[in-house]
Scaffold this active site. Structure first.
Site, PDB file in Angstrom:
ATOM      1  N   GLN A   1     -28.275  29.933  42.370  1.00  0.00           N
ATOM      2  CA  GLN A   1     -27.831  29.316  42.824  1.00  0.00           C
ATOM      3  C   GLN A   1     -28.313  29.619  44.704  1.00  0.00           C
ATOM      4  O   GLN A   1     -28.271  28.904  45.506  1.00  0.00           O
ATOM      5  CB  GLN A   1     -27.670  28.205  42.890  1.00  0.00           C
ATOM      6  CG  GLN A   1     -26.871  27.104  43.928  1.00  0.00           C
ATOM      7  CD  GLN A   1     -28.065  25.900  43.510  1.00  0.00           C
ATOM      8  OE1 GLN A   1     -28.748  25.792  42.406  1.00  0.00           O
ATOM      9  NE2 GLN A   1     -28.511  26.127  44.573  1.00  0.00           N
TER      10      GLN A   1
ATOM     11  N   CYS B   1     -26.773  21.950  45.800  1.00  0.00           N
ATOM     12  CA  CYS B   1     -27.249  22.333  44.822  1.00  0.00           C
ATOM     13  C   CYS B   1     -27.626  21.275  43.721  1.00  0.00           C
ATOM     14  O   CYS B   1     -28.739  21.651  43.013  1.00  0.00           O
ATOM     15  CB  CYS B   1     -25.825  23.322  43.841  1.00  0.00           C
ATOM     16  SG  CYS B   1     -24.906  22.173  43.285  1.00  0.00           S
TER      17      CYS B   1
ATOM     18  N   ARG C   1     -35.034  28.118  43.896  1.00  0.00           N
ATOM     19  CA  ARG C   1     -34.690  28.824  43.184  1.00  0.00           C
ATOM     20  C   ARG C   1     -36.028  29.008  42.282  1.00  0.00           C
ATOM     21  O   ARG C   1     -35.664  30.182  41.709  1.00  0.00           O
ATOM     22  CB  ARG C   1     -34.289  27.432  41.642  1.00  0.00           C
ATOM     23  CG  ARG C   1     -33.260  26.632  41.878  1.00  0.00           C
ATOM     24  CD  ARG C   1     -32.116  27.589  42.116  1.00  0.00           C
ATOM     25  NE  ARG C   1     -31.667  27.885  41.328  1.00  0.00           N
ATOM     26  CZ  ARG C   1     -31.039  27.603  40.189  1.00  0.00           C
ATOM     27  NH1 ARG C   1     -30.425  26.525  39.787  1.00  0.00           N
ATOM     28  NH2 ARG C   1     -31.059  28.069  38.973  1.00  0.00           N
TER      29      ARG C   1
HETATM   30  N1   CP Z   1     -28.629  23.180  40.553  1.00  0.00           N
HETATM   31  C1   CP Z   1     -28.590  23.434  39.463  1.00  0.00           C
HETATM   32  O1   CP Z   1     -28.798  24.236  38.360  1.00  0.00           O
HETATM   33  O2   CP Z   1     -29.558  22.826  39.059  1.00  0.00           O
HETATM   34  P1   CP Z   1     -30.055  22.119  36.866  1.00  0.00           P
HETATM   35  O3   CP Z   1     -28.385  21.855  36.402  1.00  0.00           O
HETATM   36  O4   CP Z   1     -30.725  21.398  37.093  1.00  0.00           O
HETATM   37  O5   CP Z   1     -30.004  23.532  36.667  1.00  0.00           O
HETATM   38  N1  NVA Z   2     -20.654  22.920  39.488  1.00  0.00           N
HETATM   39  C1  NVA Z   2     -21.664  22.318  38.638  1.00  0.00           C
HETATM   40  C2  NVA Z   2     -23.063  22.689  39.161  1.00  0.00           C
HETATM   41  C3  NVA Z   2     -24.057  21.585  38.558  1.00  0.00           C
HETATM   42  C4  NVA Z   2     -25.545  22.699  39.356  1.00  0.00           C
HETATM   43  C5  NVA Z   2     -21.857  22.323  37.450  1.00  0.00           C
HETATM   44  O1  NVA Z   2     -21.557  23.783  36.766  1.00  0.00           O
HETATM   45  O2  NVA Z   2     -22.099  21.671  37.062  1.00  0.00           O
END
Ligand code: CP
Ligand code: NVA
Length: 298
Positions: A130, A257, A285
């Site tokens: 990310q 993100c 990504r």
């Molecule tokens: N930002 C991210 O990692 O998204 P996902 O959880 O959808 O993969």
């Molecule tokens: N901090 C979040 C990021 C999701 C992409 C999690 O770990 O759920």
């Protein structure tokens, strides 16, 4: 053969090289090198995903490889087979692994026992893919990170925040992590980070002041669902919205993100205003993870 297990383990040069390659792959998607010809990679996911799963499935195929998605719970891992045994089995069958799970130690153990090129697709400690995609956006939209101030707001001790802190430690840009004291990284982490350019703030306005990039993530990370009520209550003053954005630089960009919870960590208005940046992070990504794989196999 290399791994991508954390931002912590990368050098400034490696980060820059991966981001540069990600930019060139975005500009010319059709020219993707077929470095995975004849290879099959496993995606092992113990947590939900949209962006990470889709971008790796598409990216690996564009690199000429085949890909197999394994929901961790449906493998014998879900019934208690040790990570190191699963790793030794897959190491004899597939050519690379992308893992989303809870403990960072599990990804490290998998890499060690499988001998495969292994990518951390999110753990409780880090989300390196990310942050590489986000740095690519900073390069594309702001011409880079040198001299820029980034502000991360919300759960300042989550995986995304920690990867940002390691990116700042390696690259030298100013980073303020704005969070209530209980959601700030602990002293032992800050000692290990050892970065004078990373500061903590318990005041949202002060944290955002003068920022070029204002970043947030969900308040309830995967695995923290039992803390939902407390988190929503304590993090309420930390929402990114148009009022708070008045403290940032005039042309500041907002990053997230995703997935986003409108009305919680970000207002709907602010998210839509910065949608081009935010969905570019998601798009990158794909490009930057292809760059990671090309870099790993060099
Ligand atoms: N930002 C991210 O990692 O998204 P996902 O959880 O959808 O993969
Ligand atoms: N901090 C979040 C990021 C999701 C992409 C999690 O770990 O759920």
């Amino acid at each position: 053969m290399k791994n991508l297990l954390s931002i912590e383990a990368l050098t400034a040069r490696e980060i820059s090289d991966i981001v540069e390659l990600g930019i060139s792959l975005r500009k010319n998607r059709a020219a993707t090198p077929k470095v995975l010809n004849g290879q099959c990679w496993a995606l092992i996911f113990n947590k939900s995903s949209t962006r990470t799963r889709v971008s790796f499935e598409v990216g690996i195929r564009e690199l000429g490889g085949d890909v197999m998605f394994l929901s961790g719970a449906e493998t014998q891992l879900g019934r208690g087979e040790p990570v190191k045994d699963t790793a030794r089995v897959l190491g004899r069958m597939v050519h690379g692994a992308v893992i989303r799970t809870y403990a960072q130690a599990d990804v490290e153990e998998f890499a060690k026992f499988s001998g495969l090129p292994t990518i951390n697709a999110l753990t409780d400690d880090e989300h390196p893919c990310q942050i590489l995609a986000d740095l690519q956006v900073m390069q594309e939209k702001l011409g880079g990170w040198k001299g820029r101030k980034v502000c991360f707001l919300g759960d300042g001790d989550c995986n995304v925040a920690r990867s940002w802190m390691w990116a700042a430690a390696r690259l030298g840009f100013e980073l303020t992590v704005g969070a209530p004291k209980v959601f700030q990284p602990p002293a032992d982490f800050m000692e290990r980070l050892n970065a004078k350019n990373v500061s903590l703030s318990a005041d949202p306005k002060q944290a955002v002041a003068g920022a070029d990039v204002v970043y947030t993530d969900v308040w309830i990370s995967m695995g923290k669902e039992k803390e939902s009520a407390r988190r929503l209550r304590l993090l309420k003053p930390w929402q990114i919205n148009e009022t708070l954005m008045k403290q940032a630089r005039k042309n500041a960009i907002v990053m997230h993100c995703l997935p986003a919870y409108r009305g919680k960590e970000i207002s709907s208005e602010t998210l839509e205003k910065h949608a081009d940046t935010i969905f570019s992070e998601a798009e990158n990504r794909l490009h930057v993870q292809k760059a990671v794989i090309v870099w790993m196999l060099r």
